[in-house]
Design a protein around this motif. Structure first.
Motif, PDB file in Angstrom:
ATOM      1  N   MET A 146      10.970   4.778 -41.650  1.00 35.33           N
ATOM      2  CA  MET A 146      11.308   6.008 -42.641  1.00 35.33           C
ATOM      3  C   MET A 146      12.331   5.398 -43.544  1.00 35.33           C
ATOM      4  O   MET A 146      13.208   4.477 -43.028  1.00 35.33           O
ATOM      5  N   ALA A 147      12.761   6.102 -44.362  1.00 37.40           N
ATOM      6  CA  ALA A 147      13.745   5.505 -45.395  1.00 37.40           C
ATOM      7  C   ALA A 147      14.434   6.661 -46.286  1.00 37.40           C
ATOM      8  O   ALA A 147      13.782   7.749 -46.450  1.00 37.40           O
ATOM      9  N   TRP A 148      15.329   6.421 -46.871  1.00 34.56           N
ATOM     10  CA  TRP A 148      16.000   7.363 -47.923  1.00 34.56           C
ATOM     11  C   TRP A 148      15.972   6.509 -49.408  1.00 34.56           C
ATOM     12  O   TRP A 148      16.435   5.469 -49.232  1.00 34.56           O
ATOM     13  N   PHE A 149      15.743   7.112 -50.257  1.00 33.94           N
ATOM     14  CA  PHE A 149      15.972   6.791 -51.622  1.00 33.94           C
ATOM     15  C   PHE A 149      16.680   7.720 -52.448  1.00 33.94           C
ATOM     16  O   PHE A 149      16.981   8.740 -51.973  1.00 33.94           O
ATOM     17  N   ARG A 150      17.291   7.375 -53.831  1.00 37.11           N
ATOM     18  CA  ARG A 150      17.920   8.260 -54.528  1.00 37.11           C
ATOM     19  C   ARG A 150      17.459   8.022 -55.862  1.00 37.11           C
ATOM     20  O   ARG A 150      16.959   6.933 -56.209  1.00 37.11           O
ATOM     21  N   GLN A 151      17.894   9.147 -56.667  1.00 34.66           N
ATOM     22  CA  GLN A 151      17.346   8.961 -58.154  1.00 34.66           C
ATOM     23  C   GLN A 151      18.553   9.740 -59.099  1.00 34.66           C
ATOM     24  O   GLN A 151      18.586  10.960 -58.551  1.00 34.66           O
TER      25      GLN A 151
ATOM     26  N   LEU B 200       7.934  16.594 -44.951  1.00 32.46           N
ATOM     27  CA  LEU B 200       9.344  16.090 -44.722  1.00 32.46           C
ATOM     28  C   LEU B 200      10.298  16.977 -45.478  1.00 32.46           C
ATOM     29  O   LEU B 200      10.195  17.403 -46.635  1.00 32.46           O
ATOM     30  N   VAL B 201      11.213  17.617 -44.666  1.00 31.75           N
ATOM     31  CA  VAL B 201      12.176  18.586 -45.296  1.00 31.75           C
ATOM     32  C   VAL B 201      13.762  17.873 -45.138  1.00 31.75           C
ATOM     33  O   VAL B 201      13.995  17.776 -43.900  1.00 31.75           O
ATOM     34  N   GLU B 202      14.211  17.710 -46.210  1.00 30.44           N
ATOM     35  CA  GLU B 202      15.749  17.304 -46.208  1.00 30.44           C
ATOM     36  C   GLU B 202      16.662  18.408 -46.470  1.00 30.44           C
ATOM     37  O   GLU B 202      16.300  19.473 -46.762  1.00 30.44           O
ATOM     38  N   SER B 203      17.885  18.101 -45.631  1.00 26.97           N
ATOM     39  CA  SER B 203      18.975  18.875 -46.009  1.00 26.97           C
ATOM     40  C   SER B 203      20.141  18.444 -45.863  1.00 26.97           C
ATOM     41  O   SER B 203      20.319  17.076 -45.488  1.00 26.97           O
TER      42      SER B 203
ATOM     43  N   GLY C  16       5.758   2.060 -51.664  1.00 26.25           N
ATOM     44  CA  GLY C  16       5.249   1.663 -50.251  1.00 26.25           C
ATOM     45  C   GLY C  16       5.059   2.747 -49.454  1.00 26.25           C
ATOM     46  O   GLY C  16       4.909   2.769 -48.351  1.00 26.25           O
ATOM     47  N   TYR C  17       5.518   4.188 -49.847  1.00 24.13           N
ATOM     48  CA  TYR C  17       5.589   5.285 -48.719  1.00 24.13           C
ATOM     49  C   TYR C  17       4.675   6.170 -49.209  1.00 24.13           C
ATOM     50  O   TYR C  17       4.390   6.645 -50.355  1.00 24.13           O
ATOM     51  N   ASP C  18       3.948   7.109 -48.311  1.00 26.55           N
ATOM     52  CA  ASP C  18       3.134   7.974 -48.692  1.00 26.55           C
ATOM     53  C   ASP C  18       3.350   9.377 -48.578  1.00 26.55           C
ATOM     54  O   ASP C  18       2.909  10.386 -49.359  1.00 26.55           O
ATOM     55  N   TYR C  19       4.648   9.631 -48.137  1.00 17.15           N
ATOM     56  CA  TYR C  19       4.999  10.953 -47.733  1.00 17.15           C
ATOM     57  C   TYR C  19       6.538  10.845 -48.393  1.00 17.15           C
ATOM     58  O   TYR C  19       7.395  10.248 -48.103  1.00 17.15           O
ATOM     59  N   TRP C  20       6.668  12.236 -49.127  1.00 22.98           N
ATOM     60  CA  TRP C  20       8.219  12.388 -49.617  1.00 22.98           C
ATOM     61  C   TRP C  20       8.531  13.767 -49.335  1.00 22.98           C
ATOM     62  O   TRP C  20       7.732  14.859 -49.297  1.00 22.98           O
ATOM     63  N   GLY C  21       9.952  13.671 -49.279  1.00 22.24           N
ATOM     64  CA  GLY C  21      10.632  15.230 -49.037  1.00 22.24           C
ATOM     65  C   GLY C  21      11.001  15.626 -50.462  1.00 22.24           C
ATOM     66  O   GLY C  21      10.622  15.123 -51.520  1.00 22.24           O
ATOM     67  N   GLN C  22      11.344  16.811 -50.478  1.00 24.48           N
ATOM     68  CA  GLN C  22      11.595  17.591 -51.983  1.00 24.48           C
ATOM     69  C   GLN C  22      12.601  17.138 -52.631  1.00 24.48           C
ATOM     70  O   GLN C  22      13.026  17.428 -53.709  1.00 24.48           O
ATOM     71  N   GLY C  23      13.645  16.680 -51.968  1.00 22.89           N
ATOM     72  CA  GLY C  23      14.755  16.079 -52.372  1.00 22.89           C
ATOM     73  C   GLY C  23      16.262  16.782 -51.977  1.00 22.89           C
ATOM     74  O   GLY C  23      15.797  18.232 -52.040  1.00 22.89           O
ATOM     75  N   THR C  24      17.338  16.476 -52.085  1.00 25.92           N
ATOM     76  CA  THR C  24      18.337  17.067 -51.896  1.00 25.92           C
ATOM     77  C   THR C  24      19.749  16.681 -52.744  1.00 25.92           C
ATOM     78  O   THR C  24      19.721  15.391 -52.955  1.00 25.92           O
ATOM     79  N   GLN C  25      20.177  17.436 -53.531  1.00 25.53           N
ATOM     80  CA  GLN C  25      21.494  16.962 -54.468  1.00 25.53           C
ATOM     81  C   GLN C  25      22.608  16.661 -53.656  1.00 25.53           C
ATOM     82  O   GLN C  25      23.121  17.683 -52.966  1.00 25.53           O
ATOM     83  N   VAL C  26      23.060  15.333 -53.929  1.00 23.15           N
ATOM     84  CA  VAL C  26      24.376  15.022 -53.621  1.00 23.15           C
ATOM     85  C   VAL C  26      25.010  14.690 -54.879  1.00 23.15           C
ATOM     86  O   VAL C  26      24.788  13.977 -55.538  1.00 23.15           O
TER      87      VAL C  26
END
Length: 125
Positions: free
Chosen positions: A34-39, A4-7, A111-121
């Motif tokens: 699919m979903a979006w999470f944030r941290q 998964l690649v975010e941009s 609940g999810y197996d795969y994650w992207g690297q994350g993108t800063q907002v």
């Protein structure tokens, strides 16, 4: 394996908009959702928005409902997050997730197996 690649992240003033993209590739992509999470710094990863891949049903955290819109392009295996009326509290690293383990887990990071690297907002006041 699924990649998964975010941009689309960046710096924006309060009230502004951004659109995030997440492209999935790898073995045949069959995630049911699919979903979006944030941290944010010092906080736990939290659910933002999700979409059922086949039916297109969407669901949102109360904090973003009415401001954010999740959508998908099945042909491109891509999910989008349109973020409007951004607030400083929306500042976080945003992660794309796929490979839902069970429908009852759709709001949980575990609940999810795969994650992207994350993108800063970052939303400035």
């Amino acid at each position: 394996q699924v990649q998964l690649v975010e941009s689309g992240g960046g710096l924006v003033q309060a009230g502004g908009s951004l659109r995030l993209s997440c492209a999935a590739s790898g073995r045949t992509f069959t995630s049911s959702a699919m979903a979006w999470f944030r941290q944010a710094p010092g906080k736990e990863r939290e659910f933002v928005a999700g979409i059922d891949w086949s039916a297109g049903n969407t669901y949102y955290a109360n904090s973003v409902k009415g401001r954010f819109t999740i959508s998908r392009d099945n042909a491109k295996n891509t999910v989008y997050l349109q973020m409007n009326s951004l607030k400083p509290d929306d500042t976080a690293v945003y992660y794309c997730a796929a490979g839902l383990r069970g429908y009852g887990l759709k709001y949980a990071p575990r609940g999810y197996d795969y994650w992207g690297q994350g993108t800063q907002v970052t939303v400035s006041s």
